[in-house]
Motif scaffolding. Structure first.
Motif, PDB file in Angstrom:
ATOM      1  N   PHE A 181       4.179   2.711  -0.783  1.00 31.43           N
ATOM      2  CA  PHE A 181       2.757   2.380  -0.889  1.00 31.43           C
ATOM      3  C   PHE A 181       2.264   1.490   0.255  1.00 31.43           C
ATOM      4  N   LEU A 185       2.590   5.734   3.055  1.00 30.96           N
ATOM      5  CA  LEU A 185       1.262   6.315   2.805  1.00 30.96           C
ATOM      6  C   LEU A 185       0.205   5.807   3.792  1.00 30.96           C
ATOM      7  N   PRO A 186       0.154   4.508   4.090  1.00 31.88           N
ATOM      8  CA  PRO A 186      -0.881   4.033   5.027  1.00 31.88           C
ATOM      9  C   PRO A 186      -0.679   4.466   6.478  1.00 31.88           C
ATOM     10  N   SER A 201      -4.423   3.752   7.267  1.00 28.30           N
ATOM     11  CA  SER A 201      -5.434   4.203   6.321  1.00 28.30           C
ATOM     12  C   SER A 201      -5.228   3.496   4.993  1.00 28.30           C
ATOM     13  N   SER A 202      -6.286   3.406   4.217  1.00 27.40           N
ATOM     14  CA  SER A 202      -6.216   2.816   2.881  1.00 27.40           C
ATOM     15  C   SER A 202      -6.094   3.936   1.861  1.00 27.40           C
ATOM     16  N   THR A 203      -5.228   3.747   0.879  1.00 28.76           N
ATOM     17  CA  THR A 203      -5.016   4.773  -0.139  1.00 28.76           C
ATOM     18  C   THR A 203      -6.032   4.630  -1.261  1.00 28.76           C
ATOM     19  N   SER A 204      -6.455   5.749  -1.832  1.00 26.92           N
ATOM     20  CA  SER A 204      -7.479   5.760  -2.882  1.00 26.92           C
ATOM     21  C   SER A 204      -6.816   5.563  -4.242  1.00 26.92           C
ATOM     22  N   SER A 210      -4.220  -0.275  -6.941  1.00 21.72           N
ATOM     23  CA  SER A 210      -3.836  -0.961  -5.714  1.00 21.72           C
ATOM     24  C   SER A 210      -3.089  -2.256  -6.014  1.00 21.72           C
ATOM     25  N   GLY A 218      -1.354  -1.622  -0.007  1.00 24.56           N
ATOM     26  CA  GLY A 218      -1.470  -0.197   0.310  1.00 24.56           C
ATOM     27  C   GLY A 218      -2.891   0.298   0.130  1.00 24.56           C
TER      28      GLY A 218
END
Length: 263
Positions: A181, A185-186, A201-204, A210, A218
């Motif tokens: 995380f 992913l970022p 990038s920021s995860t949704s 979060s 993340g």
């Protein structure tokens, strides 16, 4: 060069309180669970929840140490800030704080590029090889020796099932949690390539997701790279303020400005 001390603010007080709460919750929970009897009719229900709780607190230890590397636990007291960071990463996995801080500085200098110790070209080899490369760059022989000695000493006074359930397995789970995380992913390369200089990038995941997965590290990772001196608990307000400004609205009160990174 010594870091400059400044007058304490409400954010310094709050940051110290949050860091202290995480350290205290981890230590007290660990002591209690290492001595808890693993028998009875409800052990099947509470033990998995306790393991998840400890995994989350181990993750919190590392995030506390990470914020200290940026000087954002308390900027008013730099020595105290770094002392807390050193304690947090030592409790997490016997890390050398200074060595870890230098490596993290290289990550921010060249995120998701050659020279970044956190990065691996996942387009060709996927998350598995990336994880192995990630761990191999941070795990040292000295650290491994310290961990093995600690684990041996603890098991002299703590039942092995308790040690495995509430220390060893949660700490290992948090490594995977932080990697997946907070790094993979970022920083994995999207289909169209990165669109910002931070290659992040920021995860949704939403606010709660979060927080539970990686203490917002993340879910708001791009915001972290854009504002490396902002502690984890302020990242959602920074993101909200940025969205409000993009829409031409007034930023939320108390969101604050970016602070310089401390490396």
């Amino acid at each position: 060069m010594a870091e400059r001390r400044r007058e304490p603010t409400a954010f310094d007080v709050f940051g110290l309180a949050i860091a202290s709460a995480i350290l205290l919750a981890w230590a007290s929970s660990l002591v209690f669970l290492l001595g808890a009897p693993l028998h009875g009719p409800w052990v099947w229900a509470w033990a998995p929840l306790a393991m998840a709780w400890m995994s989350w607190l181990f993750t919190g230890l590392f995030i506390t140490g990470h914020d200290a590397m940026h000087g954002s636990v308390t900027r008013a007291h730099p020595r105290l800030n770094h002392a807390i960071g050193a304690v947090a990463v030592a409790a997490y996995a016997m890390f050398d704080y200074r060595r870890l801080r230098r490596a993290h500085g290289r990550h921010h200098a060249r995120p998701a590029r050659p020279g970044d110790p956190d990065w691996h070209d996942g387009r060709r080899s996927g998350a598995g090889w990336w994880f192995l490369a990630f761990v191999s760059r941070y795990l040292t022989v000295g650290q491994l020796g310290r961990l093995l000695f600690l684990f041996w000493a603890v098991q002299l006074v703590v039942p092995t099932p308790n040690f495995l359930a509430f220390w060893a397995l949660p700490s290992l789970a948090s490594v995977g949690q932080l990697f997946f995380f907070g790094t993979y992913l970022p920083h994995r390369t999207p289909a169209g390539g990165h669109t910002n200089p931070h290659h992040a990038s920021s995860t949704s995941l939403g606010y709660v997701g979060s927080l539970l997965t990686c203490f917002h590290f993340g879910g708001y990772h791009r915001e972290h790279h854009e504002n490396p001196g902002i502690p984890w608990w302020r990242l959602p307000s920074i993101a909200s303020s940025a969205r409000a400004q993009a829409l031409g609205e007034s930023p939320s009160v108390g969101s604050g400005a970016s602070a310089p990174s401390a490396r």
